[in-house]
Design a protein around this motif. Structure first.
Motif, mmCIF file in Angstrom:
data_model
loop_
_atom_site.group_PDB
_atom_site.id
_atom_site.type_symbol
_atom_site.label_atom_id
_atom_site.label_comp_id
_atom_site.label_asym_id
_atom_site.label_seq_id
_atom_site.Cartn_x
_atom_site.Cartn_y
_atom_site.Cartn_z
ATOM 1 N N ASP C 11 32.542 2.605 30.196
ATOM 2 C CA ASP C 11 31.368 2.021 29.544
ATOM 3 C C ASP C 11 30.427 3.146 29.114
ATOM 4 O O ASP C 11 29.662 3.678 29.917
ATOM 5 C CB ASP C 11 30.681 1.064 30.523
ATOM 6 C CG ASP C 11 29.497 0.332 29.877
ATOM 7 O OD1 ASP C 11 28.868 0.870 28.936
ATOM 8 O OD2 ASP C 11 29.210 -0.790 30.335
ATOM 9 N N LEU C 12 30.501 3.504 27.833
ATOM 10 C CA LEU C 12 29.685 4.590 27.271
ATOM 11 C C LEU C 12 28.209 4.411 27.628
ATOM 12 O O LEU C 12 27.539 5.368 28.043
ATOM 13 C CB LEU C 12 29.853 4.602 25.743
ATOM 14 C CG LEU C 12 28.793 5.321 24.902
ATOM 15 C CD1 LEU C 12 28.788 6.811 25.193
ATOM 16 C CD2 LEU C 12 29.047 5.089 23.407
ATOM 17 N N GLY C 13 27.700 3.206 27.463
ATOM 18 C CA GLY C 13 26.278 2.949 27.702
ATOM 19 C C GLY C 13 25.896 3.144 29.159
ATOM 20 O O GLY C 13 24.917 3.831 29.475
ATOM 21 N N ALA C 14 26.701 2.562 30.047
ATOM 22 C CA ALA C 14 26.389 2.666 31.479
ATOM 23 C C ALA C 14 26.466 4.122 31.927
ATOM 24 O O ALA C 14 25.603 4.603 32.679
ATOM 25 C CB ALA C 14 27.353 1.791 32.284
ATOM 26 N N SER C 16 26.082 6.814 30.023
ATOM 27 C CA SER C 16 24.976 7.555 29.408
ATOM 28 C C SER C 16 23.685 7.345 30.193
ATOM 29 O O SER C 16 22.949 8.297 30.467
ATOM 30 C CB SER C 16 24.766 7.110 27.956
ATOM 31 O OG SER C 16 25.909 7.372 27.179
ATOM 32 N N ASN C 17 23.403 6.106 30.525
ATOM 33 C CA ASN C 17 22.175 5.816 31.274
ATOM 34 C C ASN C 17 22.191 6.465 32.657
ATOM 35 O O ASN C 17 21.189 7.053 33.083
ATOM 36 C CB ASN C 17 21.976 4.301 31.417
ATOM 37 C CG ASN C 17 21.299 3.691 30.195
ATOM 38 O OD1 ASN C 17 20.719 4.411 29.372
ATOM 39 N ND2 ASN C 17 21.369 2.382 30.070
ATOM 40 N N ALA C 20 21.711 10.280 32.213
ATOM 41 C CA ALA C 20 20.345 10.666 31.823
ATOM 42 C C ALA C 20 19.335 10.421 32.941
ATOM 43 O O ALA C 20 18.273 11.045 32.976
ATOM 44 C CB ALA C 20 19.929 9.911 30.554
ATOM 45 N N ALA C 26 15.627 18.223 32.627
ATOM 46 C CA ALA C 26 16.269 18.303 31.312
ATOM 47 C C ALA C 26 15.334 17.774 30.232
ATOM 48 O O ALA C 26 14.580 16.830 30.450
ATOM 49 C CB ALA C 26 17.570 17.498 31.299
ATOM 50 N N GLY C 27 15.386 18.411 29.065
ATOM 51 C CA GLY C 27 14.649 17.918 27.906
ATOM 52 C C GLY C 27 15.594 17.354 26.866
ATOM 53 O O GLY C 27 15.157 16.725 25.908
ATOM 54 N N ALA C 28 16.899 17.601 27.040
ATOM 55 C CA ALA C 28 17.880 17.241 26.021
ATOM 56 C C ALA C 28 19.179 16.765 26.645
ATOM 57 O O ALA C 28 19.729 17.421 27.521
ATOM 58 C CB ALA C 28 18.167 18.457 25.136
ATOM 59 N N VAL C 29 19.645 15.613 26.194
ATOM 60 C CA VAL C 29 20.950 15.099 26.605
ATOM 61 C C VAL C 29 21.765 14.818 25.345
ATOM 62 O O VAL C 29 21.293 14.136 24.436
ATOM 63 C CB VAL C 29 20.816 13.800 27.432
ATOM 64 C CG1 VAL C 29 22.187 13.142 27.627
ATOM 65 C CG2 VAL C 29 20.168 14.082 28.781
ATOM 66 N N VAL C 30 22.969 15.381 25.279
ATOM 67 C CA VAL C 30 23.866 15.126 24.147
ATOM 68 C C VAL C 30 25.109 14.418 24.676
ATOM 69 O O VAL C 30 25.632 14.778 25.721
ATOM 70 C CB VAL C 30 24.277 16.441 23.451
ATOM 71 C CG1 VAL C 30 25.414 16.213 22.458
ATOM 72 C CG2 VAL C 30 23.075 17.062 22.734
ATOM 73 N N THR C 31 25.554 13.372 23.969
ATOM 74 C CA THR C 31 26.845 12.767 24.300
ATOM 75 C C THR C 31 27.735 12.807 23.073
ATOM 76 O O THR C 31 27.265 12.729 21.939
ATOM 77 C CB THR C 31 26.731 11.291 24.750
ATOM 78 O OG1 THR C 31 26.451 10.458 23.616
ATOM 79 C CG2 THR C 31 25.659 11.091 25.813
ATOM 80 N N PHE C 32 29.025 12.967 23.316
ATOM 81 C CA PHE C 32 30.011 12.831 22.263
ATOM 82 C C PHE C 32 31.007 11.786 22.723
ATOM 83 O O PHE C 32 31.431 11.804 23.885
ATOM 84 C CB PHE C 32 30.755 14.146 22.008
ATOM 85 C CG PHE C 32 31.843 13.978 20.979
ATOM 86 C CD1 PHE C 32 31.591 14.230 19.642
ATOM 87 C CD2 PHE C 32 33.099 13.501 21.341
ATOM 88 C CE1 PHE C 32 32.572 14.041 18.678
ATOM 89 C CE2 PHE C 32 34.090 13.297 20.385
ATOM 90 C CZ PHE C 32 33.821 13.567 19.055
ATOM 91 N N THR C 33 31.373 10.875 21.839
ATOM 92 C CA THR C 33 32.384 9.879 22.165
ATOM 93 C C THR C 33 33.458 9.908 21.085
ATOM 94 O O THR C 33 33.146 9.864 19.897
ATOM 95 C CB THR C 33 31.763 8.472 22.232
ATOM 96 O OG1 THR C 33 30.614 8.517 23.080
ATOM 97 C CG2 THR C 33 32.758 7.464 22.795
#
Lengths: 146, 82, 146, 82
Positions: C11-14, C16-17, C20, C26-33
């Motif tokens: 679950d990409l959303g779960a 990611s949350n 993060a 951290a000031g920056a979070v990057v995801t790649f899918t």
């Protein structure tokens, strides 16, 4: 294409899933999320001022440019204004393309332009007082690569 | 009459977020000169042009741009979004 | 740091949350899918073979390298194997850093290495038959930038 | 005895995902030569070395690497992950 400027918190996970679910033909989705850095507890909050009307217009222009330049399948920008606590998400960008190089480049382009060309101003509220965040030379310089 | 908007520390120095001004200024520079001559708070806000940006009708512009036909002028520091 | 190789959907959303929510500072979070591209309905499915044991070891090595090189606060890689349908998520990467440049660079580095140095092999099952995906010269060349 | 693993189309050409081999081969190249001489399916799988990769004990390696002490050899095409 979706551009939203709002005071309310947003749900990174829900937005990521909804975005990825409707990008038929895409092989690559990139998201960027900006967070209020919690500097060891000294940063109490951040206040973000913006220019209603111009903000939406400026961001939409950047997104349209990115869509064309990298043949994006879709793109999304959500940016908050108002008072945010340490650790909260300030904004997010999502890009979808056939291949990863385009999705990454478009997301970085949007971030560089949002940093220096979207009418937002950040004020850091710390235990030492309040201070407007100064624009960084390296952020302005980052625009030259596009 | 022209709407003039101020943001961030420019707004704080001038003391109001927006005002309507009656001006014959031909360019942004002329308007700034007119305001600086008017009151100390404007002179303080417009003291260093290198740290200021201007938008005309919500488009980033330059200080030598003409004001003819412009309805909304905004002054602010370099943006810090993202 | 989290590295997971699994047959099950994720679950990409779960993810990611959850990612993060625990990257203090951290000031920056990057995801790649990476998604199975749905080429106008001709691609029915994708089968991904991997080398159990080596896969986890190789990915963990890449993530450790990225953590050090860009002073990451955290990083995550999830990669699926087995049979995937068009539009399904194949894998994701997430990186967290103080500033955006580091988070972006680390995510791109991890993607370039996962493409060409993690022991996965993709087979496209289309209405025209089954075919192993050939490695692209440009993917191999992409490694030279790091 | 050494474990030899095959993946993707290498596995399909050889017909098994893994086997135990009794070999005196000193290097990966020697092992490949030994297998190619043994049966047509090996000659087919190892026909073009440029499109092959090898891992020794789960570390990417080169064809001229020695096999002394190695317990697991894997042959496969260039990887296509991500």
């Amino acid at each position: 294409m979706q551009v939203t400027v709002q005071a309310e918190p947003f749900d990174l996970g829900a937005l990521s899933n909804a975005f990825a679910a409707q990008v038929g033909g895409a092989g690559a989705v990139v998201t960027f999320t900006g967070l209020v850095r919690d500097n060891g507890g000294t940063l109490a909050a951040m206040e973000i001022e913006h220019y209603p009307g111009m903000t939406e217009k400026a961001i939409s222009g950047m997104v349209e440019q990115a869509m064309l330049r990298w043949s994006l399948i879709d793109a999304l920008v959500v940016h908050r204004h108002g008072l945010l606590a340490g650790g909260e998400a300030i904004m997010m960008v999502a890009t979808a393309a056939r291949h990863r190089a385009e999705a990454f480049a478009a997301a970085e382009f949007l971030m560089d332009y949002l940093k220096s060309r979207a009418p937002f101003w950040k004020k850091e509220l710390s235990t030492d007082g309040a201070e407007w965040v100064a624009a960084r030379d390296e952020d302005e310089a980052a625009l030259n690569r596009w | 009459m022209i709407d003039v908007l101020y943001f961030a520390w420019v707004r704080e120095r001038i003391g109001v977020p927006r005002e309507k001004l009656d001006t014959q200024a031909a360019t942004v520079m002329d308007l700034i000169a007119e305001l600086k001559a008017r009151e100390e708070r404007y002179a303080w806000a417009f003291g260093d042009l290198a740290s200021l940006r201007v938008a005309l009708d919500q488009e980033l512009s330059s200080f030598d741009a003409p004001l003819a036909g412009v309805r909304e002028v905004a002054f602010f520091p370099p943006m810090t979004g993202g």
